[in-house]
Design an enzyme around this catalytic site. Structure first.
Site, PDB file in Angstrom:
ATOM      1  N   GLU A  67       0.846  -1.192   0.000  1.00 14.98           N
ATOM      2  CA  GLU A  67       0.000   0.000   0.000  1.00 14.98           C
ATOM      3  C   GLU A  67       0.884   1.245   0.000  1.00 14.98           C
ATOM      4  O   GLU A  67       1.974   1.254   0.575  1.00 14.98           O
ATOM      5  CB  GLU A  67      -0.911   0.000   1.232  1.00 14.98           C
ATOM      6  N   LYS A 141      -9.981   1.883  -2.679  1.00  9.96           N
ATOM      7  CA  LYS A 141     -10.245   1.478  -1.293  1.00  9.96           C
ATOM      8  C   LYS A 141     -11.572   2.042  -0.795  1.00  9.96           C
ATOM      9  O   LYS A 141     -11.817   3.241  -0.860  1.00  9.96           O
ATOM     10  CB  LYS A 141      -9.100   1.956  -0.397  1.00  9.96           C
ATOM     11  N   CYS A 182      -5.789  -2.860   3.230  1.00 12.10           N
ATOM     12  CA  CYS A 182      -5.541  -2.535   4.632  1.00 12.10           C
ATOM     13  C   CYS A 182      -6.808  -2.612   5.502  1.00 12.10           C
ATOM     14  O   CYS A 182      -7.274  -3.679   5.827  1.00 12.10           O
ATOM     15  CB  CYS A 182      -4.877  -1.156   4.726  1.00 12.10           C
TER      16      CYS A 182
END
Length: 206
Positions: A67, A141, A182
């Site tokens: 990331e 995301k 994440c």
């Protein structure tokens, strides 16, 4: 289960962790990159290329870069992410595509800040390339990390990042890859959706 085998093992001197995952087509040699020491200060559009090349030389067919592969900072509440996105996003994708093509990799190219045309924020975007260098999926995301602890730290990813709106399964030659980033891992409904859409492997980029 839809991902058998194990997580990649401990990271070594090569800058990546290696392991074997199992998809419908059989075992897949995979490598996961780790953030390089320089990337907290900002890197360059080609960040992660060295890790990807070393992983390919070691036999990996699936490479996952971390990331914020281009850049991350302790405090980027100003316009830093937007400026980096505007300067580097397209160039970074061009170089990642070349990396995948040169080494015949399925490359999950880490997240890069992508300009949000509707605001001054960015998307935290994960792009997947096939062995021919063609882009096969793009995931923004969805779940952003906002936290405010009593007498503790405060962090609001949503101050600089716009949330995505769609779950994505990448139809790779190695098997269908369900994508996440994440903090997404805290939301099991995302993974139920990915599996329902045919995901055989699940990647949580971090």
């Amino acid at each position: 289960t839809h991902q058998e085998g194990r997580r990649c093992g401990p990271q070594g001197d090569e800058g990546h962790a290696r392991g074997r995952c199992r998809a419908a087509a059989g075992p897949v040699d995979a490598a996961a990159g780790r953030p390089e020491a320089s990337h907290r200060r900002g890197a360059a559009p080609g960040a992660g290329a060295g890790q990807g090349a070393r992983a390919a030389a070691a036999g990996a067919k699936l490479v996952v870069l971390p990331e914020n592969v281009l850049y991350v900072a302790d405090d980027d509440g100003d316009d830093t992410k937007r400026r980096i996105a505007e300067a580097w996003f397209d160039a970074a994708l061009t170089r990642m595509a070349a990396l995948a093509r040169a080494h015949h990799l399925t490359l999950v190219a880490g997240t890069c800040p992508e300009p949000d045309p509707a605001s001054r924020r960015v998307f935290n975007t994960l792009v997947v390339f096939g062995p021919d260098g063609a882009e096969i999926a793009r995931y923004r995301k969805v779940h952003l990390f906002d936290i405010a602890l009593a007498n503790g730290p405060t962090h609001r990813e949503s101050d600089t990042v716009s949330p995505g709106a769609e779950s994505i399964v990448a139809p790779s030659a190695l098997g269908a890859i369900g994508l996440s980033v994440c903090y997404d891992v805290r939301f099991p409904e995302l993974y139920r959706t990915l599996v329902a859409r045919g995901a055989e492997m699940l990647v949580d980029d971090r």
